[in-house]
Scaffold this motif. Structure first.
Motif, mmCIF file in Angstrom:
data_model
loop_
_atom_site.group_PDB
_atom_site.id
_atom_site.type_symbol
_atom_site.label_atom_id
_atom_site.label_comp_id
_atom_site.label_asym_id
_atom_site.label_seq_id
_atom_site.Cartn_x
_atom_site.Cartn_y
_atom_site.Cartn_z
ATOM 1 N N GLN A 1 5.802 -5.422 -1.161
ATOM 2 C CA GLN A 1 6.381 -4.089 -1.017
ATOM 3 C C GLN A 1 5.697 -3.102 -1.966
ATOM 4 O OE1 GLN A 1 10.586 -3.915 -1.834
ATOM 5 N NE2 GLN A 1 10.844 -2.020 -0.676
ATOM 6 N N HIS A 2 5.369 -3.564 -3.179
ATOM 7 C CA HIS A 2 4.667 -2.716 -4.151
ATOM 8 C C HIS A 2 3.327 -2.243 -3.578
ATOM 9 C CE1 HIS A 2 2.736 -1.358 -7.839
ATOM 10 N NE2 HIS A 2 1.763 -2.227 -7.618
ATOM 11 N N TYR A 3 2.557 -3.180 -3.035
ATOM 12 C CA TYR A 3 1.256 -2.819 -2.475
ATOM 13 C C TYR A 3 1.406 -2.006 -1.192
ATOM 14 C CZ TYR A 3 -0.933 -5.739 -5.975
ATOM 15 O OH TYR A 3 -1.351 -6.255 -7.165
ATOM 16 N N GLN A 4 2.469 -2.237 -0.446
ATOM 17 C CA GLN A 4 2.714 -1.456 0.762
ATOM 18 C C GLN A 4 3.016 0.001 0.415
ATOM 19 O OE1 GLN A 4 2.263 -2.603 3.958
ATOM 20 N NE2 GLN A 4 2.406 -0.419 4.402
ATOM 21 N N LYS A 5 3.756 0.218 -0.683
ATOM 22 C CA LYS A 5 4.034 1.594 -1.123
ATOM 23 C C LYS A 5 2.742 2.302 -1.513
ATOM 24 C CE LYS A 5 8.773 0.991 -2.740
ATOM 25 N NZ LYS A 5 9.666 0.961 -3.901
#
Length: 114
Positions: A67-71
């Motif tokens: 999710q961090h990298y998706q943001k």
């Protein structure tokens, strides 16, 4: 025997160097950050083995990491969309201006039938 060029290379569309670069995916951002770490921990790995390790780490990573990298990817994507829209508008504006410049000026014509 001479080599024959394939027709695929000539039919390929050339890219505009002024066009904005496409955004990176979440996996690409993850791989960019982790590649140097894997390489330093395992200096004997080949590039293919490093990519395999990156894929294995990505698939086994927890949802918060993804999710961090998706943001980060979404932020890059929104920036890309803005730049791409501005680029397309500018390109269209330049195309319209070049069409106007190519039209002959009719007010300057002289009537030669007199």
């Amino acid at each position: 025997m001479p080599k024959v060029k394939s027709s695929k290379s000539s039919s390929r569309k050339s890219n505009d160097p002024k066009a904005p670069k496409r955004h990176r995916t979440a996996y690409m951002l993850f791989a960019l950050e982790k590649r140097s770490q894997i390489k330093s921990e395992n200096p004997g790995l080949t590039a293919k083995e490093i990519m395999s390790e990156l894929g294995a780490q990505w698939s086994s990573s927890d949802p918060q990491t993804k999710q961090h990298y998706q943001k980060l990817s979404d932020a890059e994507k929104s920036e890309y969309v803005e730049k791409s829209t501005a680029y397309k508008n500018e390109k269209q504006h330049n195309k319209e201006n070049s069409k106007k410049d190519n039209k002959p000026n009719q007010s300057m014509e002289v009537n030669s039938s007199q």
